[in-house]
Design an enzyme around this catalytic site. Structure first.
Site, PDB file in Angstrom:
ATOM      1  N   ASP A  35       0.856  -1.185   0.000  1.00  0.00           N
ATOM      2  CA  ASP A  35       0.000   0.000   0.000  1.00  0.00           C
ATOM      3  C   ASP A  35       0.893   1.236   0.000  1.00  0.00           C
ATOM      4  O   ASP A  35       1.405   1.642   1.052  1.00  0.00           O
ATOM      5  CB  ASP A  35      -0.903  -0.002   1.237  1.00  0.00           C
ATOM      6  CG  ASP A  35      -1.900  -1.133   1.217  1.00  0.00           C
ATOM      7  OD1 ASP A  35      -2.828  -1.089   0.399  1.00  0.00           O
ATOM      8  OD2 ASP A  35      -1.748  -2.082   2.014  1.00  0.00           O
ATOM      9  N   ASP A 175     -10.495  -5.242  -1.008  1.00  0.00           N
ATOM     10  CA  ASP A 175      -9.466  -4.852  -0.035  1.00  0.00           C
ATOM     11  C   ASP A 175     -10.109  -3.988   1.030  1.00  0.00           C
ATOM     12  O   ASP A 175     -10.699  -2.956   0.724  1.00  0.00           O
ATOM     13  CB  ASP A 175      -8.357  -4.087  -0.759  1.00  0.00           C
ATOM     14  CG  ASP A 175      -7.259  -3.600   0.184  1.00  0.00           C
ATOM     15  OD1 ASP A 175      -7.258  -3.980   1.362  1.00  0.00           O
ATOM     16  OD2 ASP A 175      -6.394  -2.833  -0.290  1.00  0.00           O
TER      17      ASP A 175
END
Length: 224
Positions: A35, A175
């Site tokens: 991320d 996600d």
């Protein structure tokens, strides 16, 4: 497509990053998600490409970079060079979406489009021919450990219909808040790739956590 479990690197102990990446790989991760946040597009700051490049030798599985950044086009080459085989971007951050997705593909990586909870599915439709993956966020991007938004399952289902109607082999990833209690709902709605973060580190072992999530998703997909 087969169920794929993609652990997020965000919850690991950064002081032992290489070791944590190796453990996730050995536990059966299909690939790992990085991320990448710039403190501008989202209010958090995380992994630059040099950090990912340092971790790359510690795992044999694939890497994907989820770029939560302003002007991500300037970063594509560096994240691909760092070892990321899949680059995921948000349409709101792109000045020219078609050109940006073509740029990713020309670098030899797969291209993914991330849809935040407030971003309509329609953003993906004009660029389906350039996508390898659509990511439906089941939390707002920026921080790990947020609760799963059940309302996003209807959006996953709409995205599944869009992909199936295109006739293209495009993966559908979810996600945010994915764990034993939520993965079945996302799978039943049509997802086939599942990013798991903090829930994996609560399992008896990483391998058991990954296998449990995989089994729950496969069961929900079979019953769909």
């Amino acid at each position: 497509m087969a169920v794929r479990i993609v652990p997020s690197v965000l919850p690991v102990d950064f002081a032992h990053l290489g070791e944590a990446v190796a453990r996730l790989d050995a536990a059966g991760a299909d690939r790992l998600q990085w991320d990448a946040m710039d403190g501008q597009f989202v209010p958090n700051l995380t992994f630059g490409p040099d950090v990912i490049a340092a971790a790359r030798p510690h795992a044999g599985c694939g890497f994907e970079a989820h770029l939560m950044c302003e002007r991500p086009e300037e970063l594509f080459e560096r994240y691909v060079d760092a070892g990321c085989e899949l680059i995921i971007v948000h349409p709101e951050s792109l000045r020219q979406p078609h050109a940006a997705l073509r740029q990713i593909r020309e670098l030899g990586a797969g291209a993914g489009l991330a849809l935040s909870p407030g971003t309509p599915v329609a953003f993906a439709e004009p660029v389906l021919d350039l996508l390898d993956l659509v990511l439906v966020m089941t939390v707002n991007p920026g921080f790990g450990g947020q609760p799963y938004l059940v309302s996003m399952e209807a959006k996953v289902a709409r995205t599944r219909e869009l992909i199936d109607g295109s006739g293209r082999e495009i993966a559908l990833e979810v996600d945010g808040g994915i764990g034993p209690d939520t993965i079945a709902g996302a799978a039943a709605a049509g997802a086939d790739v599942f990013v798991a973060g903090t829930s994996l580190w609560r399992a008896a072992s990483l391998a058991e956590g990954i296998e449990d999530l995989r089994a729950r998703a496969e069961a929900a997909r079979t019953a769909r």
